[in-house]
Motif scaffolding. Structure first.
Motif, PDB file in Angstrom:
ATOM      1  N   ALA A 114     -22.327  41.747  -8.450  1.00 60.63           N
ATOM      2  CA  ALA A 114     -23.814  41.439  -8.909  1.00 60.63           C
ATOM      3  C   ALA A 114     -24.676  40.491  -7.935  1.00 60.63           C
ATOM      4  N   GLY A 115     -25.585  41.101  -7.590  1.00 62.22           N
ATOM      5  CA  GLY A 115     -26.536  40.392  -6.491  1.00 62.22           C
ATOM      6  C   GLY A 115     -25.990  40.565  -5.334  1.00 62.22           C
ATOM      7  N   LYS A 116     -26.383  39.636  -4.306  1.00 57.13           N
ATOM      8  CA  LYS A 116     -25.986  39.699  -2.934  1.00 57.13           C
ATOM      9  C   LYS A 116     -25.311  38.373  -2.423  1.00 57.13           C
ATOM     10  N   LYS A 117     -23.985  38.490  -2.482  1.00 61.66           N
ATOM     11  CA  LYS A 117     -23.186  37.429  -2.448  1.00 61.66           C
ATOM     12  C   LYS A 117     -22.551  37.457  -0.881  1.00 61.66           C
ATOM     13  N   LEU A 118     -22.829  36.535  -0.048  1.00 59.53           N
ATOM     14  CA  LEU A 118     -22.097  36.042   1.268  1.00 59.53           C
ATOM     15  C   LEU A 118     -20.978  34.958   0.912  1.00 59.53           C
ATOM     16  N   ILE A 119     -19.878  35.067   1.554  1.00 59.77           N
ATOM     17  CA  ILE A 119     -18.897  34.174   1.403  1.00 59.77           C
ATOM     18  C   ILE A 119     -18.500  33.802   2.780  1.00 59.77           C
ATOM     19  N   PHE A 120     -17.974  32.286   2.684  1.00 65.32           N
ATOM     20  CA  PHE A 120     -17.177  31.842   3.890  1.00 65.32           C
ATOM     21  C   PHE A 120     -15.934  31.282   3.182  1.00 65.32           C
ATOM     22  N   VAL A 121     -14.784  31.495   3.817  1.00 72.04           N
ATOM     23  CA  VAL A 121     -13.661  30.654   3.179  1.00 72.04           C
ATOM     24  C   VAL A 121     -12.975  29.938   4.358  1.00 72.04           C
ATOM     25  N   GLY A 122     -12.744  28.882   3.959  1.00 73.37           N
ATOM     26  CA  GLY A 122     -11.742  27.941   5.054  1.00 73.37           C
ATOM     27  C   GLY A 122     -11.585  26.428   4.389  1.00 73.37           C
ATOM     28  N   SER A 123     -10.513  25.930   5.433  1.00 69.90           N
ATOM     29  CA  SER A 123     -10.501  24.469   5.100  1.00 69.90           C
ATOM     30  C   SER A 123     -11.760  23.732   5.384  1.00 69.90           C
ATOM     31  N   LEU A 124     -12.214  22.822   4.501  1.00 71.22           N
ATOM     32  CA  LEU A 124     -13.377  22.341   4.821  1.00 71.22           C
ATOM     33  C   LEU A 124     -13.306  20.733   5.343  1.00 71.22           C
ATOM     34  N   ASP A 125     -12.242  20.570   5.848  1.00 75.48           N
ATOM     35  CA  ASP A 125     -12.097  19.152   6.696  1.00 75.48           C
ATOM     36  C   ASP A 125     -11.643  19.306   7.869  1.00 75.48           C
ATOM     37  N   THR A 126     -11.803  20.874   8.468  1.00 76.19           N
ATOM     38  CA  THR A 126     -11.468  21.092  10.109  1.00 76.19           C
ATOM     39  C   THR A 126     -12.645  21.099  10.686  1.00 76.19           C
ATOM     40  N   PRO A 127     -12.700  20.346  11.805  1.00 75.69           N
ATOM     41  CA  PRO A 127     -13.749  20.456  12.705  1.00 75.69           C
ATOM     42  C   PRO A 127     -14.436  21.681  13.095  1.00 75.69           C
ATOM     43  N   THR A 128     -13.713  22.689  13.397  1.00 72.81           N
ATOM     44  CA  THR A 128     -14.171  24.089  13.700  1.00 72.81           C
ATOM     45  C   THR A 128     -14.824  24.683  12.726  1.00 72.81           C
ATOM     46  N   ASN A 129     -14.242  24.470  11.627  1.00 72.89           N
ATOM     47  CA  ASN A 129     -14.831  25.187  10.386  1.00 72.89           C
ATOM     48  C   ASN A 129     -16.322  24.470   9.986  1.00 72.89           C
ATOM     49  N   ILE A 130     -16.196  23.224  10.142  1.00 77.81           N
ATOM     50  CA  ILE A 130     -17.667  22.519   9.741  1.00 77.81           C
ATOM     51  C   ILE A 130     -18.558  22.620  10.858  1.00 77.81           C
ATOM     52  N   GLU A 131     -18.158  22.915  12.216  1.00 79.47           N
ATOM     53  CA  GLU A 131     -18.939  23.102  13.263  1.00 79.47           C
ATOM     54  C   GLU A 131     -19.618  24.687  12.833  1.00 79.47           C
ATOM     55  N   ALA A 132     -18.719  25.766  12.458  1.00 79.65           N
ATOM     56  CA  ALA A 132     -19.221  27.008  12.168  1.00 79.65           C
ATOM     57  C   ALA A 132     -20.100  27.055  10.927  1.00 79.65           C
TER      58      ALA A 132
ATOM     59  N   LEU B 106     -13.589  37.073  -3.056  1.00 83.98           N
ATOM     60  CA  LEU B 106     -13.549  37.839  -1.952  1.00 83.98           C
ATOM     61  C   LEU B 106     -13.972  39.472  -2.559  1.00 83.98           C
ATOM     62  N   ALA B 107     -13.125  39.427  -3.696  1.00 81.61           N
ATOM     63  CA  ALA B 107     -13.354  40.994  -4.314  1.00 81.61           C
ATOM     64  C   ALA B 107     -14.840  41.234  -4.669  1.00 81.61           C
ATOM     65  N   THR B 108     -15.534  40.181  -5.021  1.00 77.70           N
ATOM     66  CA  THR B 108     -16.998  40.286  -5.606  1.00 77.70           C
ATOM     67  C   THR B 108     -17.992  40.131  -4.508  1.00 77.70           C
ATOM     68  N   ALA B 109     -17.588  39.470  -3.564  1.00 86.15           N
ATOM     69  CA  ALA B 109     -18.480  39.383  -2.318  1.00 86.15           C
ATOM     70  C   ALA B 109     -19.204  40.549  -1.819  1.00 86.15           C
ATOM     71  N   THR B 110     -20.562  40.562  -1.476  1.00 87.43           N
ATOM     72  CA  THR B 110     -21.022  41.460  -0.675  1.00 87.43           C
ATOM     73  C   THR B 110     -20.417  41.677   0.643  1.00 87.43           C
ATOM     74  N   LEU B 111     -20.315  40.500   1.484  1.00 81.11           N
ATOM     75  CA  LEU B 111     -19.835  40.389   2.874  1.00 81.11           C
ATOM     76  C   LEU B 111     -19.347  38.957   3.093  1.00 81.11           C
ATOM     77  N   SER B 112     -18.539  38.999   4.057  1.00 87.93           N
ATOM     78  CA  SER B 112     -17.844  37.755   4.335  1.00 87.93           C
ATOM     79  C   SER B 112     -18.377  37.526   5.881  1.00 87.93           C
ATOM     80  N   VAL B 113     -18.794  36.100   5.934  1.00 88.28           N
ATOM     81  CA  VAL B 113     -19.190  35.439   7.273  1.00 88.28           C
ATOM     82  C   VAL B 113     -18.284  34.888   7.898  1.00 88.28           C
TER      83      VAL B 113
ATOM     84  N   GLU C 280      -7.971  38.134   5.688  1.00 83.69           N
ATOM     85  CA  GLU C 280      -7.898  38.204   4.206  1.00 83.69           C
ATOM     86  C   GLU C 280      -9.158  38.993   3.728  1.00 83.69           C
ATOM     87  N   ALA C 281     -10.329  38.691   4.284  1.00 81.05           N
ATOM     88  CA  ALA C 281     -11.566  39.458   3.737  1.00 81.05           C
ATOM     89  C   ALA C 281     -11.236  40.911   3.759  1.00 81.05           C
ATOM     90  N   MET C 282     -10.907  41.422   5.064  1.00 79.82           N
ATOM     91  CA  MET C 282     -10.661  42.884   5.320  1.00 79.82           C
ATOM     92  C   MET C 282      -9.655  43.384   4.471  1.00 79.82           C
TER      93      MET C 282
END
Length: 293
Positions: A118-136, A191-198, A213-215
């Motif tokens: 349903a719809g166009k869903k982009l997804i980002f998965v990752g720990s949200l207290d990691t500097p490299t992920n926040i930078e991304a 992940l299963a319902t996302a259109t794509l993962s960034v 995991e997305a692949m």
């Protein structure tokens, strides 16, 4: 090392990244006391790596990333080899009813079906207290998301992770179409319902498990070169890779606009990780390196 010495056992060191380099990146992306702590850890780990690279008690070192292996093999006097990450346990298991069309490999000679989400869903998965992920996330939302939303006003971006740093929820709330999902029991359904993962990583080392995991779920991935390092997948076939913000947004939009292309990328990426990260094959590779000649 003591166990290996006393019992005369082969001793494999499994390296998930070049730890010293990882902490150097963290130091670079931090400030104040935290930056000092990361810098001290960097120097401590450099000395530990130097000792490990020449330890008479270590049989071999297996790097998760091909680039890390190439870096280490010129510095170590003991054998090193590249051992990709194992496919995460349960990576192919999605809750009943959430797996979308196109997540199973298509029969030979037949195009994979596009996802029926349903719809166009982009997804980002990752720990949200990691500097490299926040930078991304800051790079993607600041430079890519506005372009995507102009071209696809109905698109949504789901940020799925744990331990969000203070202020992150309020900051994400300032962007149209962005949803925050924290500490979820499983990311499989997302992940299963996302259109794509960034995977917009700008720094870091090792292999990004979030891309794997997305692949494994058949979700097509758009990544930066940093986010796609470590394995021998082919950009344009197994995933899309772009360096600058404009090209990254274009790549994401191309998958939103061409469902068949997204399905082909998702199916090819899934087939790659199933074959290359197969547990039995990787265990066999370990046995080869630990068995005396």
């Amino acid at each position: 090392e003591e166990v290996a010495r006393i019992w005369k056992l082969p001793h494999l060191v499994r390296a998930h990244n070049v730890d010293s380099e990882f902490f150097r990146v963290l130091a670079r992306n931090s400030s104040g006391p935290r930056a000092v702590a990361y810098e001290l850890e960097y120097h401590k780990l450099r000395l530990a790596e130097l000792s490990m690279h020449h330890s008479p008690l270590i049989t071999c070192i297996a790097d998760i990333s091909l680039e890390d292996h190439n870096w280490r093999r010129t510095r170590a006097s003991i054998p090193t080899f590249h051992l990709p990450p194992f496919l995460p346990v349960g990576a192919l298991t999605a809750p009943t009813g959430t797996r979308s069309a196109g997540t199973e490999p298509a029969p030979p000679g037949r195009k994979p079906a596009p996802r029926d989400s349903a719809g166009k869903k982009l997804i980002f998965v990752g720990s949200l207290d990691t500097p490299t992920n926040i930078e991304a996330l800051r790079w993607f939302l600041g430079g890519c998301w506005p372009t995507i939303r102009v071209r696809h006003p109905d698109a949504t971006f789901q940020v799925v992770g744990r331990r969000p740093e203070e202020g992150l929820a309020a900051w994400l709330g300032g962007f149209e179409g962005v949803e925050l999902h924290t500490d979820v029991p499983s990311v499989a359904g997302y992940l299963a319902t996302a259109t794509l993962s960034v995977n917009p990583m700008r720094s870091g080392s090792g292999v990004n498990i979030k891309a794997i995991e997305a692949m494994a779920a058949g979700t097509p991935v758009v990544s930066t070169p940093t986010g796609s390092r470590g394995l021998g997948w082919t950009p344009g076939t197994h995933l899309l890779v772009a360096e600058d913000a404009g090209a990254f947004a274009d790549a994401a939009c191309s998958l939103l606009e061409q469902p068949w292309k997204a399905a082909e990328i998702g199916t090819a990426g899934q087939a790659y990780v199933l074959q290359e990260l197969d547990h039995t094959a990787l265990i066999g590779r370990i046995q080869e390196h630990l068995t005396p000649a």
